[in-house]
Scaffold this motif. Structure first.
Motif, PDB file in Angstrom:
ATOM      1  N   TYR A 137     -12.174   1.399  -6.191  1.00  0.00           N
ATOM      2  CA  TYR A 137     -12.025   1.722  -4.776  1.00  0.00           C
ATOM      3  C   TYR A 137     -10.887   2.704  -4.567  1.00  0.00           C
ATOM      4  O   TYR A 137      -9.924   2.720  -5.341  1.00  0.00           O
ATOM      5  N   PRO A 138     -10.951   3.498  -3.500  1.00  0.00           N
ATOM      6  CA  PRO A 138      -9.762   4.279  -3.119  1.00  0.00           C
ATOM      7  C   PRO A 138      -8.613   3.334  -2.806  1.00  0.00           C
ATOM      8  O   PRO A 138      -8.821   2.245  -2.261  1.00  0.00           O
ATOM      9  N   LEU A 167       0.832  -1.203   0.000  1.00  0.00           N
ATOM     10  CA  LEU A 167       0.000   0.000   0.000  1.00  0.00           C
ATOM     11  C   LEU A 167       0.868   1.255   0.000  1.00  0.00           C
ATOM     12  O   LEU A 167       0.618   2.195  -0.777  1.00  0.00           O
ATOM     13  N   HIS A 222      -8.613  -3.935   2.869  1.00  0.00           N
ATOM     14  CA  HIS A 222      -9.968  -4.437   3.125  1.00  0.00           C
ATOM     15  C   HIS A 222     -10.487  -5.288   1.965  1.00  0.00           C
ATOM     16  O   HIS A 222     -11.599  -5.816   2.040  1.00  0.00           O
ATOM     17  N   LEU A 223      -9.704  -5.402   0.893  1.00  0.00           N
ATOM     18  CA  LEU A 223     -10.162  -6.122  -0.303  1.00  0.00           C
ATOM     19  C   LEU A 223      -9.697  -7.573  -0.335  1.00  0.00           C
ATOM     20  O   LEU A 223     -10.064  -8.309  -1.246  1.00  0.00           O
ATOM     21  N   VAL A 237     -14.618  -8.959  -3.285  1.00  0.00           N
ATOM     22  CA  VAL A 237     -15.586  -7.905  -3.564  1.00  0.00           C
ATOM     23  C   VAL A 237     -16.903  -8.559  -3.959  1.00  0.00           C
ATOM     24  O   VAL A 237     -16.929  -9.419  -4.845  1.00  0.00           O
ATOM     25  N   LYS A 263     -15.464  -2.819 -10.140  1.00  0.00           N
ATOM     26  CA  LYS A 263     -15.724  -1.790  -9.149  1.00  0.00           C
ATOM     27  C   LYS A 263     -14.419  -1.056  -8.878  1.00  0.00           C
ATOM     28  O   LYS A 263     -13.338  -1.648  -8.962  1.00  0.00           O
ATOM     29  N   LYS A 311      -6.533   3.297  -0.567  1.00  0.00           N
ATOM     30  CA  LYS A 311      -6.394   2.979   0.855  1.00  0.00           C
ATOM     31  C   LYS A 311      -7.317   1.837   1.290  1.00  0.00           C
ATOM     32  O   LYS A 311      -7.188   1.339   2.404  1.00  0.00           O
ATOM     33  N   SER A 312      -8.219   1.411   0.395  1.00  0.00           N
ATOM     34  CA  SER A 312      -9.085   0.272   0.704  1.00  0.00           C
ATOM     35  C   SER A 312      -8.389  -1.058   0.489  1.00  0.00           C
ATOM     36  O   SER A 312      -8.980  -2.110   0.760  1.00  0.00           O
ATOM     37  N   LEU A 313      -7.139  -1.053  -0.007  1.00  0.00           N
ATOM     38  CA  LEU A 313      -6.457  -2.284  -0.387  1.00  0.00           C
ATOM     39  C   LEU A 313      -6.547  -3.364   0.689  1.00  0.00           C
ATOM     40  O   LEU A 313      -6.881  -4.515   0.402  1.00  0.00           O
TER      41      LEU A 313
END
Length: 441
Positions: free
Chosen positions: A47-48, A20, A54-55, A59, A45, A50-52
């Protein structure tokens, strides 16, 4: 303007803070998580960045989204009870596929695989191709190497707002300012090279506004991924050039159709099993050819997957009418290019530009593997190919090898979506009918 592709060795993509921070240091702002639908179109989709972290778990998508027709209308859930509750599929990021598209230097694109309840989804073309290659490896100890050759048209609006082919001058196998007067194709080519997906040569094809871009040979999933991403990239870059990229099989009545030729070879222990020391074709090559011939009618449901596809197959162009094969003959269903040794391969010439590369290559592997397992004998003349999408879909539904390989749910949903196209076309009044009959009936 351009940004180098992700250096896999240096960055070691992972769902962790180090990766990140490296993305943030490069100025990456967003991650686009993408997959192919059953038609070979990009779904995704964004994503920002910074969502890395959480992925990592995937998804979520509604499963029904991958059971929609080209207009976004889903199949009847009464016919397919597994879709009735609109359950989730999860797209799991394959970080090893991550790259920065040169025209979006602050964006990271990542391919994904679709799963359902922890199992690969039958509605995921990438998973279908992976499964086909795994079956080949498990039963025969073979690995597949492939390459796609897609053709396409570029259209732009004239002074009257009508859509016309770009670059009406020039001839085939050229790339100059006669062929590409605005330099648009050259700029698109340079950006595509920057995607680091194995883009090689570009040239004008036979018709005005028609071009072909080739890809390097790669292990089969990588080859299909590259063909899929190439198409996505061409579409986006054409829009940035104020044009539209068209991948219809036959977009202009009086001009040539657009193909997706697929080159295939099979390997074991680092050796091409299609080759012989004498420069001929091995028994495995002949069995594979025969297997693809034996399943040709069902393969056409993936190679020629639209109603429009059969306009390409009914003209006078370099497209096959039977499942014939020959060496170095561009009028055949299967052509054996002249190169030998490690370059020995077969080329399926029936595919058109509207095909899903993942599903077409999966069908070829299922068919070739069946031919090798059964030791089938190829037929130089072949048999007539289906003359309509309806015939091809019917052949797919009856094909036990494909029903087993692709799965009952996939075949049922794919066939239902294609029958809807057939029925829609049968009910539509075309310009040809209007122009001929409005004053002569």
């Amino acid at each position: 303007m351009t940004s180098p592709a992700i250096d896999q060795e240096a960055l070691r993509p992972a769902f962790d803070a180090d990766f990140l921070n490296q993305l943030l240091a490069r100025g990456i702002q967003v991650i686009r998580v993408i997959h192919s639908d059953l038609f070979g179109r990009q779904r995704g989709k964004q994503y920002p960045v910074k969502s890395l972290l959480h992925l990592e778990g995937g998804v979520a998508y509604s499963k029904m989204a991958n059971a929609e027709d080209l207009m976004g209308v889903p199949v009847d859930d009464k016919e397919f009870p597994s879709l009735a509750t609109h359950p989730d599929l999860h797209a799991h990021l394959d970080l090893q596929t991550a790259f920065v598209p040169p025209w979006e230097p602050d964006s990271l694109w990542v391919l994904s695989r679709l799963s359902e309840h922890g199992r690969p989804s039958e509605l995921c073309p990438r998973s279908q191709l992976t499964r086909a290659n795994e079956i080949l490896g498990t039963t025969l100890g073979l690995d597949a190497v492939a390459a796609g050759e897609p053709e396409f048209y570029l259209f732009r609006n004239d002074a009257n707002g009508s859509s016309v082919p770009y670059a009406t001058n020039g001839v085939s196998y050229t790339m100059d300012r006669i062929t590409d007067p605005d330099g648009a194709v050259g700029r698109i080519h340079r950006q595509l090279i920057g995607m680091d997906i194995g883009v090689t040569v570009v040239n004008r094809e036979f018709s005005p506004g028609q071009f072909e871009i080739n890809l390097m040979h790669d292990e089969v999933l990588g080859a299909a991924d590259s063909a899929f991403l190439l198409k996505s990239g061409i579409k986006e870059l054409a829009i940035l050039e104020g044009m539209e990229a068209n991948f219809m099989a036959k977009p202009v009545t009086e001009e040539e159709g657009s193909s997706l030729h697929v080159h295939l070879s099979l390997w074991k222990g680092g050796e091409n099993v299609f080759a012989t020391p004498e420069g001929g074709l091995s028994p495995e090559a002949l069995w594979a050819i025969a297997g693809i011939q034996a399943h040709a009618a069902a393969i056409m449901a993936f190679a020629a997957p639209t109603v429009n596809s059969y306009k390409r197959l009914s003209g006078a162009g370099l497209s096959p009418r039977t499942s014939n094969w020959d060496e170095d003959n561009r009028f055949t269903f299967i052509r054996i290019p002249a190169e030998r040794g490690r370059a020995t391969r077969l080329e399926l010439r029936a595919g058109d530009a509207s095909a899903s590369p993942h599903l077409l290559m999966a069908a070829m592997l299922h068919a070739a593997g069946d031919g090798i397992r059964r030791g089938l004998t190829p037929d130089a003349a072949g048999v007539p190919l289906p003359r309509s999408l309806e015939e091809s879909v019917a052949a797919l539904e009856k094909n036990e090898v494909f029903r087993d390989g692709f799965g009952e749910e996939f075949v049922g949903i794919y066939a239902a979506l294609k029958r809807r196209e057939v029925q829609g076309f049968a009910a539509a009044v075309t310009d040809w009918e209007w122009n001929l009959y409005r004053r002569h009936s």
